[in-house]
Design a protein around this motif. Structure first.
Motif, PDB file in Angstrom:
ATOM      1  N   TYR A 147      19.258  67.132  48.728  1.00 25.77           N
ATOM      2  CA  TYR A 147      18.604  68.393  49.017  1.00 25.77           C
ATOM      3  C   TYR A 147      17.234  68.365  48.359  1.00 25.77           C
ATOM      4  N   VAL A 172      25.451  73.494  45.372  1.00 24.06           N
ATOM      5  CA  VAL A 172      26.867  73.473  45.748  1.00 24.06           C
ATOM      6  C   VAL A 172      27.061  72.744  47.073  1.00 24.06           C
ATOM      7  N   LEU A 173      26.214  73.032  48.049  1.00 24.22           N
ATOM      8  CA  LEU A 173      26.325  72.356  49.340  1.00 24.22           C
ATOM      9  C   LEU A 173      26.002  70.871  49.228  1.00 24.22           C
ATOM     10  N   TYR A 174      25.031  70.531  48.393  1.00 22.04           N
ATOM     11  CA  TYR A 174      24.706  69.126  48.160  1.00 22.04           C
ATOM     12  C   TYR A 174      25.923  68.377  47.630  1.00 22.04           C
ATOM     13  N   ARG A 175      26.580  68.965  46.658  1.00 18.68           N
ATOM     14  CA  ARG A 175      27.763  68.321  46.078  1.00 18.68           C
ATOM     15  C   ARG A 175      28.907  68.241  47.087  1.00 18.68           C
ATOM     16  N   HIS A 176      29.056  69.278  47.890  1.00 17.79           N
ATOM     17  CA  HIS A 176      30.147  69.313  48.867  1.00 17.79           C
ATOM     18  C   HIS A 176      29.927  68.295  49.988  1.00 17.79           C
ATOM     19  N   TRP A 177      28.719  68.248  50.529  1.00 17.97           N
ATOM     20  CA  TRP A 177      28.435  67.385  51.657  1.00 17.97           C
ATOM     21  C   TRP A 177      27.880  66.015  51.248  1.00 17.97           C
ATOM     22  N   ASN A 178      27.577  65.859  49.972  1.00 18.69           N
ATOM     23  CA  ASN A 178      27.008  64.617  49.454  1.00 18.69           C
ATOM     24  C   ASN A 178      25.737  64.223  50.223  1.00 18.69           C
ATOM     25  N   LYS A 179      24.906  65.199  50.476  1.00 14.08           N
ATOM     26  CA  LYS A 179      23.625  64.980  51.149  1.00 14.08           C
ATOM     27  C   LYS A 179      22.514  65.404  50.214  1.00 14.08           C
TER      28      LYS A 179
END
Length: 82
Positions: free
Chosen positions: A79, A70-77
């Motif tokens: 993981y 979820v954080l990867y998709r949100h921040w486009n970074k």
């Protein structure tokens, strides 16, 4: 709803038990106490069990992986999968 518990699986009372089984018994205890009230309130209940030396219960591992995606998709970074 997350309920987090950290267990010292090396303490004297757990010395004869497998650490994974200690975490599983704590998870079972939490679910017995809180699952029904959470479901009655239309909430999800996920007990996250960790040992004091870093071992994760099954739900904890899955929740961390899901949060990472979820954080990867949100921040486009990118993981790194563990």
């Amino acid at each position: 709803m997350f309920d987090i518990r950290v267990v010292d699986t090396d303490c004297a009372s757990y010395k004869t038990q497998d650490p994974a089984k200690v975490l599983a018994s704590h998870k079972k205890q939490k679910k017995r106490l809180y699952l029904s009230p959470c479901e009655a309130a239309c909430n999800h209940f996920i007990p996250l069990m960790f040992s004091a030396n870093g071992m994760q219960g099954l739900e904890a591992s899955a929740a961390i992986k899901h949060l990472a995606v979820v954080l990867y998709r949100h921040w486009n970074k990118p993981y790194l999968a563990w």
